[in-house]
Design an enzyme around this catalytic site. Sequence first.
Site, PDB file in Angstrom:
ATOM      1  N   GLU A 503     -35.172  -3.417  42.306  1.00 43.25           N
ATOM      2  CA  GLU A 503     -33.849  -3.173  42.873  1.00 43.25           C
ATOM      3  C   GLU A 503     -33.903  -2.151  44.016  1.00 43.25           C
ATOM      4  O   GLU A 503     -33.209  -2.301  45.025  1.00 43.25           O
ATOM      5  CB  GLU A 503     -32.869  -2.723  41.787  1.00 43.25           C
ATOM      6  CG  GLU A 503     -32.635  -3.748  40.686  1.00 43.25           C
ATOM      7  CD  GLU A 503     -32.220  -5.123  41.183  1.00 43.25           C
ATOM      8  OE1 GLU A 503     -31.657  -5.234  42.302  1.00 43.25           O
ATOM      9  OE2 GLU A 503     -32.473  -6.110  40.469  1.00 43.25           O
ATOM     10  N   ASP A 566     -39.705  -8.328  44.558  1.00 43.32           N
ATOM     11  CA  ASP A 566     -40.705  -8.416  43.484  1.00 43.32           C
ATOM     12  C   ASP A 566     -42.014  -7.757  43.906  1.00 43.32           C
ATOM     13  O   ASP A 566     -42.641  -7.027  43.131  1.00 43.32           O
ATOM     14  CB  ASP A 566     -40.977  -9.879  43.121  1.00 43.32           C
ATOM     15  CG  ASP A 566     -39.987 -10.431  42.104  1.00 43.32           C
ATOM     16  OD1 ASP A 566     -39.231  -9.636  41.515  1.00 43.32           O
ATOM     17  OD2 ASP A 566     -39.974 -11.661  41.901  1.00 43.32           O
TER      18      ASP A 566
END
Length: 654
Positions: A503, A566
Amino acid sequence: MTVNNHIAALVGGATSSDEGTADVKDDLYLGVNGDWLKTAKIPADKPTTGGFADLVENIEKTLMNDFGDMLDGKVEPNNVLLANFIAFYHQASDYAARDKDGFEPLKPLVKQVQDLTSFEDLQKQLVTFIKQGSGALIPIDVEPDMKDTKHRVVNVDAPSLILPDTTYYAEGNEAAPKLMAAFRGMMTKLFKATGFSDDEIKTTLDQAVALDAKFAQHEKSSEEKADYPKLYNPQDLSEFGKHSSVLDLKAYVDEALDNRVNRVIVADPKFYEAFDSLVTADNFDEVKSWYLVKVVRNWAGYLTNDARVIAGEYNRALTGTKEAPDKQKGAYRLAYSQFNMVVGDYYARKYFGTKAKNDVMDMVHRMIDVYKNRLANNDWLSKDTRDKAILKLNTLIPNVGFPDKIDPVFAQFVVKTEADGGSLFSNALNFAKIAAQANFDDIDKPVDRTMWNYMDPAMVNAYYDPSNNIIVFPAAILQAPFYSLKQTSSENFGGIGAVMAHEISHAFDNNGAQFDEYGNMHNWWTEADLKHFQGLTQAMIDEFNGLDFAGQKVNGKLVVSENVADQGGLSCALEAAKEDDSFSGKEFFTNWAKVWCMKASQEYEQMLLSIDVHAPHKLRANVQAQNLDDFYTAFDVKEGDGMWLAPDKRVHIW
């Protein structure tokens, strides 16, 4: 701009099929999850099982048990908001009353549409229809201005399509005919129960489907919607009004916003450039039929049990789900969807708590510090860009577990009981109007960056909002296999650590990197840095583009932002994990693969490949591990092994 286009959530993506087992050196995902995948059964009322889905199911069981005691009067709700949720849940569970009312509650809304005879009539009802959930030909909502996030603006989007994405309307799409047949079958049953004749049903559906197909030719695809900056197209309200010769679009916005705005942000300008050729003096009947489909479809789930089951047929065909949820689950999910923040607040405060919130917050700040260190030592950013990136991290607001306050609109959701003449349908209709009006009234209110707008604490997910520069980790995701005191430090960093850094990385993905520390969209990069960054993101696009999955190909452009997150998240979490003397690369990467373990229907997999910004779970687990040198050391992966990726092919961004 819709919510799903405006935030960067953690979970999504197609999932792994039953592919057997493998050695970790050849396939990390199957090496960790293969035995489970061989025997796992997908529940009849869901399209997936395992991983996130199991956590969701466990939370649902826990809350249904708790709220069941409240429904039975064994336990009293501990606040007025929860009391209103329980009252609404009671009405949703009262299928005897719902079946007794039949389709009568829906008929006044249907009559509103049937009584329309001209675009002049429709003009008078446009705001009424959007507020009561009867359909929005011109969807509008109020959100923070992407270039001035202290203030709010009116965003205008294109109407939603029947099929999941514009790509389904392309010639040769094999899924489209079956899905459209399922949609027509569902709507035929619902129209029949509403009192339409066979001829009326056929004509209505033919006209609505025809208009929908015209819309699809001019709307953005999911890939195009994934490019946030291109959703920002400001127009003066008078200019926007010129897009139609049969409807006064300016008057529509003026009425909805009480003449409080003089411009709008158009998410899909291509659609509105074509609007006057799509909604014309000659096709009023098509528009009317489109509204009839919308109002019946949108509200059928609040009627009888049969209507509830029928109203889910299309979505079950779309996702490969075999059965509708049973009555009690259906009632709970409907009530939860209306009071999601209230339910989430109850869950988090009871099952997560303030102490755990503080512990996890410390971990978030640790991950932020790791990211700062990586930026400070970055070897391709200039000092000016690097300093501004660190400034953005310094102003990032983390939210963990549950918010300090929830949207005050929930206090307005006061349930009228049967004794007062209320019903499930009438209360839901009233709440729709309240929520719409509250959103429009936000236009004059300051933006609160601490407010959770997109996920409740009981949702197993996380998100980054670039326009507010905030990250949110709901309580529901803060459990095993993501995080547990029973897991090793390496396992926790391979789970929740990677989620946190994922995030944070969204602040610097291909979308987030275009927003500053206040969430305002503007370019704060040097030209050389931006060019280098775009080359790195292109490498990520190329790495995933065209990979085979579920009989289709991955669209690298669609999933690039999540893949960048990611990559950054996993590499930063790995750095943090290695600071611990007990670090184990095997434990770290094994848990990384474990959190993505999931099994899904092929229909669901293929749908998500077309519309979702996340790559398939298996590929998220495998490809990102392949990009990190420590993976090869941990499992002694050598050239010739299935997981081997040549060093010059490994993508490194953050």
